[in-house]
Design an enzyme around this catalytic site. Structure first.
Site, PDB file in Angstrom:
ATOM      1  N   HIS A   1       0.824  -1.217   0.000  1.00  0.00           N
ATOM      2  CA  HIS A   1       0.000   0.000   0.000  1.00  0.00           C
ATOM      3  C   HIS A   1       0.855   1.264   0.000  1.00  0.00           C
ATOM      4  O   HIS A   1       0.365   2.331  -0.342  1.00  0.00           O
ATOM      5  CB  HIS A   1      -1.078  -0.025   1.096  1.00  0.00           C
ATOM      6  CG  HIS A   1      -0.631   0.284   2.490  1.00  0.00           C
ATOM      7  ND1 HIS A   1      -0.363  -0.676   3.437  1.00  0.00           N
ATOM      8  CD2 HIS A   1      -0.434   1.460   3.121  1.00  0.00           C
ATOM      9  CE1 HIS A   1      -0.021  -0.108   4.575  1.00  0.00           C
ATOM     10  NE2 HIS A   1      -0.062   1.192   4.416  1.00  0.00           N
TER      11      HIS A   1
ATOM     12  N   ASP B   1       1.251  -7.712   2.263  1.00  0.00           N
ATOM     13  CA  ASP B   1       1.372  -6.274   2.018  1.00  0.00           C
ATOM     14  C   ASP B   1       2.833  -5.823   1.860  1.00  0.00           C
ATOM     15  O   ASP B   1       3.375  -5.140   2.724  1.00  0.00           O
ATOM     16  CB  ASP B   1       0.687  -5.517   3.166  1.00  0.00           C
ATOM     17  CG  ASP B   1       0.356  -4.081   2.795  1.00  0.00           C
ATOM     18  OD1 ASP B   1       0.899  -3.574   1.792  1.00  0.00           O
ATOM     19  OD2 ASP B   1      -0.452  -3.461   3.522  1.00  0.00           O
TER      20      ASP B   1
ATOM     21  N   SER C   1       3.882   2.158   8.509  1.00  0.00           N
ATOM     22  CA  SER C   1       3.694   1.197   7.433  1.00  0.00           C
ATOM     23  C   SER C   1       5.007   0.974   6.719  1.00  0.00           C
ATOM     24  O   SER C   1       5.677   1.934   6.344  1.00  0.00           O
ATOM     25  CB  SER C   1       2.664   1.707   6.436  1.00  0.00           C
ATOM     26  OG  SER C   1       1.396   1.443   6.922  1.00  0.00           O
TER      27      SER C   1
HETATM   28  N1  ARG Z   1      -4.975   0.386   7.681  1.00  0.00           N
HETATM   29  C1  ARG Z   1      -3.707   0.518   7.026  1.00  0.00           C
HETATM   30  C2  ARG Z   1      -3.226   1.951   7.162  1.00  0.00           C
HETATM   31  O1  ARG Z   1      -3.754   2.727   7.852  1.00  0.00           O
HETATM   32  C3  ARG Z   1      -3.741   0.046   5.620  1.00  0.00           C
HETATM   33  C4  ARG Z   1      -4.462   0.923   4.650  1.00  0.00           C
HETATM   34  C5  ARG Z   1      -4.425   0.454   3.224  1.00  0.00           C
HETATM   35  N2  ARG Z   1      -5.250  -0.708   2.992  1.00  0.00           N
HETATM   36  C6  ARG Z   1      -6.586  -0.672   2.738  1.00  0.00           C
HETATM   37  N3  ARG Z   1      -7.233  -1.803   2.590  1.00  0.00           N
HETATM   38  N4  ARG Z   1      -7.274   0.441   2.636  1.00  0.00           N
HETATM   39  O2  ARG Z   1      -2.655   2.629   6.426  1.00  0.00           O
HETATM   40  N1  GLU Z   2      -1.469   1.266   7.640  1.00  0.00           N
HETATM   41  C1  GLU Z   2      -0.877   2.313   8.418  1.00  0.00           C
HETATM   42  C2  GLU Z   2       0.138   3.135   7.621  1.00  0.00           C
HETATM   43  O1  GLU Z   2      -0.026   3.320   6.458  1.00  0.00           O
HETATM   44  C3  GLU Z   2      -0.290   1.733   9.628  1.00  0.00           C
HETATM   45  C4  GLU Z   2      -1.386   1.367  10.496  1.00  0.00           C
HETATM   46  C5  GLU Z   2      -1.414   2.178  11.741  1.00  0.00           C
HETATM   47  O2  GLU Z   2      -2.026   3.252  11.781  1.00  0.00           O
HETATM   48  O3  GLU Z   2      -0.785   1.685  12.674  1.00  0.00           O
HETATM   49  O4  GLU Z   2       1.066   3.690   8.144  1.00  0.00           O
END
Ligand code: ARG
Ligand code: GLU
Length: 689
Positions: A84, A221, A624
Site C-alpha cells: 500500500h 502487504d 507502514s
Molecule cells: N490500515 C492501514 C493503514 O492505515 C492500511 C491501509 C491500506 N489498505 C486498505 N485496505 N485500505 O494505512
Molecule cells: N497502515 C498504516 C500506515 O499506512 C499503519 C497502520 C497504523 O495506523 O498503525 O502507516
C-alpha cells in the site's frame, strides 16, 4: 510441581504484558531504554541501534516517500516496504496491457527496474538535541510572537548550516514535547528509487477493506524497490548511469519464525499521536468528533457500496475512493470504542485533579483550566470545520469544479485533471452523496455557523433535493466536453457556475468564519500545551516520557502476542496460508486469490506457511513498511497495520489490546519464489539461518 511452574510461567507472561510496551522512543536516547529492552530479550547494544560513529540499524531504515517507512535488505540498495506504500507507483506503471496492480510485477534484471518520478527515500544521518541553540536569544518574559520568531530564525539557520544539497543532505529542526525540546534531523535523500517487484493486488491487498484493521489477517502487504546512487554512492537524479546504492547497513533476514512472547522491535517513522492532551480534548475526539465523522462516512460508504454492487465498472471506479473513506472510518470506530473501554476521559480527569493539587503555587497552576477554556472556545468552530471537510468537501463535483477554476486562473493545463476525474466519476453516487451530506450539514451544524449562502440557497429552493437537481443539471462540470472546451477566457462563466459558486461560498465561509478562530486557538493551545507538558514532566519526575510521534524516526519494542478482542475469544498471534485458502472465494473481490496460489497450495505441504503476526509494538500511521526486528537485530517482518480495537493507542495505549500487524518475512520469501518466480532476488539478501 509442573503445574506450579506452568502457573508461574503464565503469571510471568502476564506481568510482562502488563509491563507496558507503550512508547515510541527516540533512537538517539535509546541508551535510556536499552536496559529494559535487554531485560525483555534484546541481545544488541544501544550503539547497534543508533550510532553516529559506526554503522547501526538506523542506517538501514528510511522514510519512504513522505508517509511510509522502508528498510534496506542488501548491500545493493534493495528495499522493502508495504504494497500500500508502493501502490501509487505500481499504479502509474500500469496500463491495460501491463496491469502490474492486477498481475504483479517482477523486474527480471536490473534493466527491468522501473524509475519513479518524485519518489525519494530519506536516510537519517544524525539527530541532535538543539534546544539551547534554537532558543538562543529568547528570554523568559518575552512574548510568544518573539519566541516564535527566535525559534524560526535559529531553526532555519541551523538547518541551513547542516544542509548540503551537493551531497543530498537536507536538515530540519523539529519541536518535540510541544516545543519543550528541539531536535535537528539531518537526512540524506535519494531521488532515484526504482520498482523491483510487487505481488498481484490479490495477494498484496488480499482482504482489501473487508479485512483492513482486522485480525485474523492474511495480506501479503509488501513491495520491493531499489535505491540508486551516482558513481560516488551519493544521491543523484535518475540516470541510466546510476548504480545501486551501497548502504552503510542492511538487515539480515531471519527465517526462524516467531513464537508468542518473542521480543520484537519496530524501527520506523510514526506520523502523529497525542498521548499527553487533557481530558477535554480526548472527550472531544471520542465523544463528539469520531462519532459524527463515522456517521457521515457510514452514509457515504453505503451510497458508494450500493452502486458498486450493481455494476462491475462502478466498483472499479470507486474501489480506491471507497478504500480511502473506509480506512479512517474504521480506525475511528476502534479509537472511540477503545477510549470508552479504557475510560481514558475519567482517568485523565483524575490525573488532572492530582496535577492541579500539585501545581498549586507553581507556574503550572491554572494551566489545565486554561486548556479546558481554550478547547471549549475552539471546539464548536472546530466541529463545524470537520463537518465542512466531511460534507461539502466530500462532494466530488464541487472539488473538481474548484480545482479546474484554480488551474484556469493559474493558466496551467487541466487535461490530466479532467482525465482522472471522468475516468472514475459516477454521477448518481455523487448526487446522492450531495443530498446526504448537505442534509446532515443542515441538521447538525448550528444555524449561526452555516454559510449565509447555504441558508439562502436552501430557502430559495425549498429542499436539499431541489438544490441538488438545480446544481447537477446546470453546472457545466458534469459534462466532459464542456469542461474540455474551457479556456482562461471563460473564467467569467466558470466563476458563475453553480458548482464553483457552492465550493467558493463554503471556502469563503471557512476562511472568514472558521479559520481565524481555529488559527488563534491553535496558537493559544500551543503555548498552554507546552506549559502543561513541561508540568507533567516535572509532576512525574520518575517517568520516562517519549515525545508524541511527528514522522521522525522512532523505536518501539514489545513482543509477539495474541489478544482477547472480546469476552471468551482469544486471537492467536500467527496466521497461515491455510487461512487464505479458507477465505478464498472467486465471487468476492477482496478474497479472490490468484489461480497460481491455489495451484501451489494444492501441491500440498503449505498449510503452516506463516503469513502475518501480531505484536505489542506501539505504532501508528507512517509505521507502514517498518522493519520488524528480532532480539538479534535481524528482520522477521514488515509492519503494515494495527488491530482496530487498539487504534486508541494514538491517544492511550492499552497493553492488553493494542497490537501491530506485520507481514511475516517468510511469506514475502514464499511469494517472491512461488508466485513471482523471482528467487534470484534472494542471491543478494543475507540469511542468518
Ligand atoms: N490500515 C492501514 C493503514 O492505515 C492500511 C491501509 C491500506 N489498505 C486498505 N485496505 N485500505 O494505512
Ligand atoms: N497502515 C498504516 C500506515 O499506512 C499503519 C497502520 C497504523 O495506523 O498503525 O502507516
Amino acid at each position: 510441581m509442573r503445574k506450579t511452574v506452568l502457573f508461574l510461567g503464565t503469571l510471568l507472561a502476564f506481568s510482562l504484558t502488563a509491563m507496558a510496551d507503550e512508547g515510541m522512543w527516540l533512537p538517539s536516547l535509546i541508551s535510556q531504554r536499552i536496559g529494559d529492552m535487554q531485560a525483555k530479550g534484546f541481545r544488541l547494544t544501544a550503539e547497534d541501534v543508533y550510532s553516529v560513529n559506526q554503522a547501526s540499524l538506523k542506517d538501514a531504515v528510511v522514510l519512504f516517500g513522505s508517509g511510509c517507512t522502508g528498510e534496506l535488505v542488501s548491500d545493493e540498495g534493495l528495499l522493502l516496504t508495504n504494497h500500500h506504500c508502493g501502490y501509487s507507483y505500481i499504479q502509474r506503471h500500469s496500463s491495460v496491457e501491463h496491469d502490474y496492480l492486477k498481475d504483479g510485477f517482477w523486474a527480471m534484471d536490473r534493466n527491468g527496474e522501473l524509475p519513479n518520478k518524485g519518489l525519494t527515500v530519506s536516510f537519517l544521518e544524525r539527530m541532535d538535541e538543539v534546544t539551547d541553540l534554537v532558543l538562543k536569544g529568547y528570554r523568559e518574559g518575552m512574548g510568544e510572537a518573539q519566541r516564535d520568531s527566535v525559534v524560526r530564525v535559529n531553526s532555519t539557520r541551523l538547518a541551513n548550516e547542516a544542509s548540503d544539497p551537493s551531497r543530498g543532505l537536507t536538515a530540519q529542526v523539529e519541536a518535540l514535547f510541544y516545543g519543550n525540546q528541539y531536535y535537528l534531523f539531518v537526512f540524506k535523500v535519494f531521488r532515484d528509487v526504482r520498482l523491483v517487484g510487487a505481488p498481484p493486488s490479490s495477494i498484496g491487498k488480499f482482504g482489501g477493506d473487508t479485512d483492513n484493521w482486522m485480525w485474523p489477517r492474511h495480506t501479503g502487504d509488501f513491495s520491493m524497490f531499489r535505491v540508486y546512487a551516482d558513481k560516488n554512492n551519493n544521491p543523484a537524479d535518475y540516470s541510466p548511469d546510476n548504480v545501486p546504492y551501497r548502504p552503510k547497513k542492511f538487515f539480515k533476514i531471519s527465517r526462524a519464525g516467531v513464537q508468542e512472547g518473542d521480543f520484537t522491535f519496530v524501527y520506523g517513522c510514526p506520523g502523529s499521536t497525542q498521548e499527553y492532551v487533557m481530558s477535554d480534548q480526548v472527550r472531544y475526539v471520542s465523544e463528539v468528533s469520531d462519532p459524527q465523522k463515522i456517521a457521515l462516512r457510514t452514509q457515504r460508504l453505503d451510497i458508494q457500496k450500493k452502486y458498486m454492487s450493481q455494476s462491475q465498472a462502478v466498483r472499479i471506479q470507486y474501489s480506491s475512493k471507497n478504500a480511502n473513506v473506509s480506512n479512517a472510518w474504521k480506525k475511528w470506530q476502534g479509537e472511540e470504542k477503545g477510549i470508552r473501554r479504557m475510560q481514558t476521559v475519567a482517568k485523565k480527569q483524575a490525573y488532572e485533579q492530582r496535577f492541579k493539587e500539585w501545581a498549586k503555587g507553581t507556574r503550572y497552576e491554572g494551566v489545565v483550566e486554561q486548556l479546558g477554556e481554550i478547547y471549549a472556545r475552539r471546539n464548536p468552530t472546530y466541529l463545524a470545520y470537520e463537518y465542512y471537510n466531511e460534507t461539502a468537501r466530500a462532494v466530488e463535483l464541487l472539488q473538481f469544479a474548484s480545482a479546474i477554476q484554480t488551474r484556469l486562473r493559474a493558466g496551467t493545463s487541466t487535461n490530466d485533471l479532467i482525465d482522472s476525474f471522468f475516468k472514475d466519476y459516477y454521477q448518481p453516487i455523487d448526487e446522492e452523496i450531495f443530498v446526504a451530506m448537505m442534509t446532515s450539514f443542515d441538521q447538525h451544524v448550528p444555524d449561526h455557523f452555516k454559510p449565509v449562502w447555504f441558508k439562502e440557497q436552501l430557502a430559495a429552493f425549498g429542499s436539499v433535493e431541489a438544490c441538488k437537481d438545480y446544481l447537477y443539471s446546470h453546472s457545466l462540470f458534469t459534462d466532459r466536453a464542456k469542461v474540455e472546451a474551457l479556456t482562461t477566457d471563460d473564467l467569467g462563466k466558470v466563476d458563475q457556475d453553480p458548482a464553483c459558486l457552492a465550493a467558493a461560498s463554503f471556502a469563503q465561509w471557512y476562511s472568514e468564519d472558521l479559520a481565524p478562530v481555529i488559527r488563534a486557538t491553535a496558537a493559544e493551545l500551543r503555548v498552554a500545551n507546552r506549559l502543561y507538558m513541561q508540568g507533567q514532566m516535572e509532576f512525574e519526575k520518575d517517568r520516562t516520557f517519549y515525545p508524541d510521534a511527528n514522522l521522525t524516526l522512532r523505536v518501539a519494542y514489545g513482543q509477539v502476542a495474541g489478544y482477547e478482542p472480546y469476552d471468551a475469544a482469544y486471537y492467536r498471534p500467527v496466521s497461515t496460508l491455510k487461512g487464505i485458502i479458507e477465505k478464498d472465494n472467486p465471487d468476492i473481490f477482496d478474497y479472490n486469490i490468484p489461480q497460481v496460489l491455489r495451484d501451489v497450495y494444492a501441491e500440498g505441504g503449505h498449510d503452516d506457511q506463516p503469513v502475518c503476526f501480531l505484536a505489542t509494538n506501539h505504532t501508528t500511521g507512517g509505521n507502514s513498511g517498518s522493519p520488524v526486528i528480532n532480539a538479534d537485530g535481524n528482520l522477521i517482518g514488515i509492519n503494515f497495520d494495527r488491530v482496530w480495537e487498539g487504534t486508541m493507542s494514538d491517544i492511550a495505549y492499552d497493553p492488553a489490546i493494542c497490537r501491530n500487524i506485520s507481514l511475516d518475512i517468510r511469506y514475502l520469501l514464499f511469494v517472491v519464489d512461488q508466485i513471482g518466480h523471482a528467487s534470484y532476488l534472494f542471491d543478494e539478501m543475507s540469511f542468518v539461518d
